[in-house]
Scaffold this active site. Structure first.
Site, PDB file in Angstrom:
ATOM      1  N   ASP A 341       0.825  -1.213   0.000  1.00  0.00           N
ATOM      2  CA  ASP A 341       0.000   0.000   0.000  1.00  0.00           C
ATOM      3  C   ASP A 341       0.858   1.261   0.000  1.00  0.00           C
ATOM      4  O   ASP A 341       1.401   1.646   1.034  1.00  0.00           O
ATOM      5  CB  ASP A 341      -0.930  -0.019   1.215  1.00  0.00           C
ATOM      6  CG  ASP A 341      -1.805  -1.275   1.218  1.00  0.00           C
ATOM      7  OD1 ASP A 341      -2.410  -1.537   0.174  1.00  0.00           O
ATOM      8  OD2 ASP A 341      -1.862  -1.957   2.243  1.00  0.00           O
ATOM      9  N   THR A 342       0.959   1.916  -1.142  1.00  0.00           N
ATOM     10  CA  THR A 342       1.877   3.029  -1.347  1.00  0.00           C
ATOM     11  C   THR A 342       1.380   3.854  -2.533  1.00  0.00           C
ATOM     12  O   THR A 342       0.630   3.360  -3.362  1.00  0.00           O
ATOM     13  CB  THR A 342       3.293   2.494  -1.668  1.00  0.00           C
ATOM     14  OG1 THR A 342       3.735   1.644  -0.615  1.00  0.00           O
ATOM     15  CG2 THR A 342       4.304   3.600  -1.866  1.00  0.00           C
TER      16      THR A 342
END
Length: 521
Positions: A341-342
């Protein structure tokens, strides 16, 4: 020569322009383009994009995130490590009796560094005033934005994941549906205060006071002194030659060095046909060696016992290449946590400036901690530490944890060539290797390289293949001893954004696995 054919079924085309911005969310791309149209350079565009992403893609990043960047300023390359350190109260004894680091709550939160990255980049390179960079983000937070389809899809899981976090629910729930208008007025006020105080409020002023108060109320160790002592560090990017180009990565505590180790091994092996069984086998074997090195050695640079220079030693890389045989090497599993998650973004302008930037919570919305009344959702980067005594990445006070987020940059004979990244936790260093191989070994354009099916070496060294790989290649890899499966989950393979410099301008690509785009003028 760039091959502009599109051999994969994404139906996206590369974008060619004198100025480009690429990221995973269209509203943020337009904020960056608008910054350049108002006279800003690529750094201004990157910052306007990053700040807007903190509003419109909260399932991956926010004002409570960390960040890294690599900048070509027209003459030279500079790196920025704006990842935060642990609170002074994080002694190993604080976590005694645990089997692993917590992934939620204040004991997962290190000092957020994204705001310091915004300030440092603007101060050193920006043309626009600092408050000008916030205009789109504040407008979307105050008036609302329509939630993107993929953002909305992952937001739906937040209610279950963050059950019991009262202030998270106040700010983010109920989860909006894709296309629904969502407002974040608390965050609008916070961003206004950050803009007006040049970031000071976040680390030394009223916002820092609110962060400390929230930490104390929930039994956390974060204090104003931890925030005030934070600094973003300018660093020299590590350089690793790969055939006729050079890959640059931020030194650890990030994992970019692993991409350089893998490519340093692969340059001692012949180039096999694109997506062939022998070629993929060698890539997987080189990546396994690099991943094991990352999990064994990467940490806060002050704590590392093996230096990046030792890990990139040419003779060692050559010996590793010679040990790659026809069968898969079964390395023992590793234990560090990973996340996908980025947000990653890149921008380039007609003046020659290029920016590779990444910012992230860690697992989705992060720790679940939202500072009351501010809209600041805190990352959970403390999860990157380990509890193993003697390990260089063992949790301790005022220490940076192992980080998955990495911006990438490629030069050729000292000249800028490509700013790029592949968001997605444990996929990131692997994505860097695959993008460099596809573009510089096989001549693919950035969009085609992004669209191509990917492989993913998991932390237990099994292998996921994306739909689109030839089943015969998969079977051949299995026959060599790889534990292979076709992986149905798209996020496992990350999201690439790339800008390649040409004699006439730039060519960009944006991953079809995300909801973003590349745009320019």
């Amino acid at each position: 020569m760039i091959d502009f054919r599109q051999p994969y079924p994404s139906n996206r085309s590369p974008v060619c322009a004198a100025n480009l911005v690429a990221t995973s969310q269209p509203l943020a791309v337009q904020a960056g383009i608008d910054a350049m149209r108002r006279g800003g350079n690529a750094v201004d565009a990157a910052l306007a994009t990053a700040i807007t992403l903190a509003v419109v893609e909260p399932n991956n990043n926010g004002a409570g995130s960390d960040a890294f960047a690599i900048v070509w300023d027209g003459d030279s390359l500079a790196g920025l490590n704006a990842s935060g350190r642990s609170p002074a109260g994080w002694t190993p004894e604080r976590f005694a009796g645990r089997d692993s680091m917590p992934n939620r709550g204040w004991d997962a939160v290190t000092v957020p560094g994204a705001v310091s990255a915004w300030v440092a980049l603007s101060d050193r390179y920006g043309r626009l005033s600092f408050p000008e960079l916030f205009s789109d983000a504040i407008r979307y937070a105050q008036a609302g934005f329509q939630v993107g389809p993929k953002t909305g899809f992952y937001w739906q899981f937040a209610g279950e994941t963050y059950r019991g976090f009262e202030h998270f629910a106040d700010h983010f729930l109920p989860a909006p549906a894709p296309g629904e208008l969502f407002r974040r007025p608390d965050l609008a006020a916070t961003l206004t205060e950050i803009a007006e105080t040049h970031g000071e409020s976040f680390y030394r002023g009223r916002l820092a006071e609110r962060i400390e108060a929230a930490s104390i109320a929930d039994g956390g160790a974060m204090r104003m002194a931890d925030l005030a002592e934070h600094r973003a560090d300018w660093v020299a990017p590590l350089a690793q030659d790969y055939r006729n180009v050079t890959l640059h990565e931020i030194p650890p505590n990030g994992q970019g060095l692993a991409a350089q180790v893998a490519l340093g091994i692969l340059q001692h092996l012949d180039i096999e046909p694109l997506d062939s069984e022998p070629g993929v086998h060698r890539e997987l074997e080189a990546m396994k060696i690099a991943i094991r090195a990352a999990f064994d050695h990467f940490a806060d640079p002050a704590a590392m016992t093996v230096s990046p220079e030792e890990l990139l030693d040419e003779s060692s890389l050559k010996r590793a290449a010679q040990r790659i045989g026809e069968q898969a090497n079964r390395l023992p599993p590793v234990a560090l946590p990973t996340s996908r998650d980025t947000v990653y973004l890149t921008a380039a302008d007609a003046g020659g400036m290029m920016v590779s930037m990444i910012q992230s919570n860690y697992e989705g919305f992060g720790s679940g901690v939202v500072v009351p009344g501010t809209g600041i959702a805190m990352q959970n980067r403390g999860l990157g530490f380990v509890l193993e005594p003697g390990h260089p990445n063992r949790v301790g006070p005022k220490k940076r944890p192992y980080h998955t987020i990495i911006p990438g940059f490629v030069t050729c004979e000292g000249a800028p060539l490509m700013s790029f990244g592949v968001m997605g936790g444990h996929m990131q260093h692997q994505g860097h290797v695959q993008m460099v191989r596809r573009i510089f070994d096989h001549g693919q354009n950035p969009q085609a390289a992004s669209d191509a099916p990917r492989w993913h070496v998991y932390p237990d060294f099994s292998v996921g293949l994306e739909t689109g790989f030839d089943p015969k290649v998969a079977q051949g890899l299995a026959n060599r001893g790889h534990r292979v499966r076709f992986e149905p989950l798209e996020p496992v393979f990350g999201g690439a954004q790339l800008i390649l410099k040409t004699d006439s301008g730039y060519v960009g690509g944006s991953d079809h696995r995300k909801e973003g785009l590349v745009a320019g003028f």
